[in-house]
Write a protein that holds these residues in place. Structure first.
Motif, PDB file in Angstrom:
ATOM      1  N   ASP A 283      -7.095   9.668  -9.653  1.00 28.14           N
ATOM      2  CA  ASP A 283      -5.654   9.431  -9.567  1.00 28.14           C
ATOM      3  C   ASP A 283      -5.230   9.089  -8.140  1.00 28.14           C
ATOM      4  OD1 ASP A 283      -5.360   9.894 -12.264  1.00 28.14           O
ATOM      5  OD2 ASP A 283      -4.645  11.959 -12.032  1.00 28.14           O
ATOM      6  N   LYS A 284      -5.835   9.748  -7.161  1.00 32.06           N
ATOM      7  CA  LYS A 284      -5.508   9.466  -5.765  1.00 32.06           C
ATOM      8  C   LYS A 284      -5.942   8.049  -5.380  1.00 32.06           C
ATOM      9  CE  LYS A 284      -6.066  11.056  -1.063  1.00 32.06           C
ATOM     10  NZ  LYS A 284      -6.874  11.803  -0.119  1.00 32.06           N
ATOM     11  N   GLU A 285      -7.127   7.627  -5.833  1.00 28.12           N
ATOM     12  CA  GLU A 285      -7.605   6.270  -5.545  1.00 28.12           C
ATOM     13  C   GLU A 285      -6.697   5.219  -6.176  1.00 28.12           C
ATOM     14  OE1 GLU A 285     -11.597   6.217  -7.005  1.00 28.12           O
ATOM     15  OE2 GLU A 285     -12.387   7.349  -5.306  1.00 28.12           O
ATOM     16  N   VAL A 286      -6.256   5.459  -7.406  1.00 26.91           N
ATOM     17  CA  VAL A 286      -5.363   4.520  -8.091  1.00 26.91           C
ATOM     18  C   VAL A 286      -4.021   4.459  -7.370  1.00 26.91           C
ATOM     19  CG1 VAL A 286      -4.078   4.122 -10.226  1.00 26.91           C
ATOM     20  CG2 VAL A 286      -6.493   4.717 -10.328  1.00 26.91           C
ATOM     21  N   GLN A 287      -3.508   5.598  -6.932  1.00 29.22           N
ATOM     22  CA  GLN A 287      -2.241   5.630  -6.208  1.00 29.22           C
ATOM     23  C   GLN A 287      -2.349   4.878  -4.886  1.00 29.22           C
ATOM     24  OE1 GLN A 287       0.518   6.772  -7.540  1.00 29.22           O
ATOM     25  NE2 GLN A 287       1.702   6.174  -5.771  1.00 29.22           N
ATOM     26  N   ASP A 288      -3.464   5.051  -4.180  1.00 30.69           N
ATOM     27  CA  ASP A 288      -3.682   4.315  -2.935  1.00 30.69           C
ATOM     28  C   ASP A 288      -3.771   2.816  -3.194  1.00 30.69           C
ATOM     29  OD1 ASP A 288      -3.691   6.640  -1.449  1.00 30.69           O
ATOM     30  OD2 ASP A 288      -5.882   6.796  -1.367  1.00 30.69           O
ATOM     31  N   MET A 289      -4.471   2.427  -4.275  1.00 29.21           N
ATOM     32  CA  MET A 289      -4.601   1.018  -4.618  1.00 29.21           C
ATOM     33  C   MET A 289      -3.227   0.416  -4.909  1.00 29.21           C
ATOM     34  SD  MET A 289      -4.682  -1.076  -7.724  1.00 29.21           S
ATOM     35  CE  MET A 289      -4.910   0.172  -8.933  1.00 29.21           C
ATOM     36  N   ARG A 290      -2.404   1.126  -5.641  1.00 32.36           N
ATOM     37  CA  ARG A 290      -1.071   0.615  -5.994  1.00 32.36           C
ATOM     38  C   ARG A 290      -0.155   0.547  -4.775  1.00 32.36           C
ATOM     39  NH1 ARG A 290      -0.588   4.055 -11.566  1.00 32.36           N
ATOM     40  NH2 ARG A 290      -1.771   2.601 -12.856  1.00 32.36           N
ATOM     41  N   SER A 291      -0.287   1.474  -3.858  1.00 31.66           N
ATOM     42  CA  SER A 291       0.592   1.455  -2.693  1.00 31.66           C
ATOM     43  C   SER A 291       0.149   0.431  -1.649  1.00 31.66           C
ATOM     44  CB  SER A 291       0.672   2.843  -2.061  1.00 31.66           C
ATOM     45  OG  SER A 291      -0.592   3.235  -1.587  1.00 31.66           O
ATOM     46  N   ASN A 292      -1.109  -0.029  -1.714  1.00 31.07           N
ATOM     47  CA  ASN A 292      -1.634  -0.972  -0.725  1.00 31.07           C
ATOM     48  C   ASN A 292      -1.709  -2.403  -1.227  1.00 31.07           C
ATOM     49  OD1 ASN A 292      -1.993   1.019   1.244  1.00 31.07           O
ATOM     50  ND2 ASN A 292      -3.998   1.558   0.454  1.00 31.07           N
ATOM     51  N   VAL A 293      -1.053  -2.727  -2.343  1.00 33.00           N
ATOM     52  CA  VAL A 293      -1.070  -4.117  -2.800  1.00 33.00           C
ATOM     53  C   VAL A 293      -0.256  -4.969  -1.843  1.00 33.00           C
ATOM     54  CG1 VAL A 293      -1.475  -3.616  -5.231  1.00 33.00           C
ATOM     55  CG2 VAL A 293       0.853  -3.739  -4.384  1.00 33.00           C
ATOM     56  N   GLN A 294      -0.685  -6.223  -1.684  1.00 34.12           N
ATOM     57  CA  GLN A 294      -0.030  -7.137  -0.754  1.00 34.12           C
ATOM     58  C   GLN A 294       0.259  -8.450  -1.452  1.00 34.12           C
ATOM     59  OE1 GLN A 294      -2.718  -7.702   2.476  1.00 34.12           O
ATOM     60  NE2 GLN A 294      -2.686  -5.570   3.101  1.00 34.12           N
ATOM     61  N   VAL A 295       1.087  -9.242  -0.814  1.00 33.06           N
ATOM     62  CA  VAL A 295       1.383 -10.575  -1.324  1.00 33.06           C
ATOM     63  C   VAL A 295       0.091 -11.382  -1.324  1.00 33.06           C
ATOM     64  CG1 VAL A 295       2.652 -12.702  -0.872  1.00 33.06           C
ATOM     65  CG2 VAL A 295       3.766 -10.498  -0.529  1.00 33.06           C
ATOM     66  N   GLY A 296      -0.189 -12.042  -2.435  1.00 33.16           N
ATOM     67  CA  GLY A 296      -1.392 -12.840  -2.569  1.00 33.16           C
ATOM     68  C   GLY A 296      -2.476 -12.165  -3.388  1.00 33.16           C
ATOM     69  N   ASP A 297      -2.375 -10.850  -3.610  1.00 30.20           N
ATOM     70  CA  ASP A 297      -3.362 -10.148  -4.428  1.00 30.20           C
ATOM     71  C   ASP A 297      -3.228 -10.580  -5.882  1.00 30.20           C
ATOM     72  OD1 ASP A 297      -4.054  -8.791  -2.158  1.00 30.20           O
ATOM     73  OD2 ASP A 297      -3.234  -6.860  -2.782  1.00 30.20           O
TER      74      ASP A 297
END
Length: 150
Positions: free
Chosen positions: A34-48
Motif C-alpha cells: 500500500d505504501k509503494e502504491v501511494q508513493d507511485m500515485r503521488s509521484n506521477v508526472q506530466v507525460g507518464d
C-alpha cells in the motif's frame, strides 16, 4: 486452580504466536505494498503513461493536488480522474536535468528560420567576421575621408 491456570498458558502462547505469524505473513506485506502504491500515485508526472483501475490507458497532461487530467485515444480526448484511480504507471516520462547551455542551444535553433538552412549559418559567420573587423573598417573609412578632403 493452579492446574487450570497452567493449562491456559500454552493456549495463550499459541494464540500470541498465531497472531504474530498472521501479522508478518499478511498485514506487514500488505502495508508495504500500500505504501509503494501511494508513493507511485503521488509521484506521477506530466507525460507518464498510466492505466486506471477501470482499464483505461492514457497519458497524463496535467496534475492537480488529488486528481490528474489524462489524454486517451487517437482523437486525444482529455478527462480528469482522481489519483486513487491510477492502477499502474506503464511508462515514466524521461525526466532529466537540462543545463543552461542546452537551453541556449535550443533557443538558438528556434530563432533560425528553417527555410534558410545552411545559408543562415554562412550569413551568421559573415556577420561575425564583419563585427570583428568593424574597428579596422571604421579606421579605413575615416582615413579615406581625411585623404579625400586633402
Amino acid at each position: 486452580m493452579n492446574t487450570g491456570t497452567q493449562s491456559l498458558v500454552p493456549q495463550f502462547v499459541i494464540l500470541i504466536v498465531f497472531i504474530a505469524l498472521m501479522y508478518f505473513i499478511m498485514i506487514k506485506p500488505q502495508k508495504k505494498k500500500d505504501k509503494e502504491v501511494q508513493d507511485m500515485r503521488s509521484n506521477v508526472q506530466v507525460g507518464d503513461e498510466i492505466v486506471t483501475i477501470g482499464g483505461i490507458c492514457g497519458r497524463i497532461v496535467k496534475t492537480k493536488e488529488d486528481s490528474v487530467v489524462i489524454q486517451v485515444g487517437a482523437d486525444k480526448t482529455k478527462f480528469e480522474i482522481k489519483k486513487w484511480a491510477i492502477s499502474t504507471v506503464e511508462k515514466k516520462s524521461e525526466t532529466r536535468k537540462v543545463d543552461r547551455e542546452e537551453l541556449l542551444a535550443q533557443e538558438e535553433r528556434k530563432v533560425k528560420p528553417k527555410r534558410l538552412g545552411k545559408k543562415a549559418t554562412s550569413m551568421e559567420q559573415e556577420a561575425e567576421a564583419l563585427l570583428e573587423n568593424a574597428p579596422e573598417i571604421a579606421t579605413e573609412t575615416v582615413e579615406e575621408a581625411v585623404n579625400s578632403d586633402n
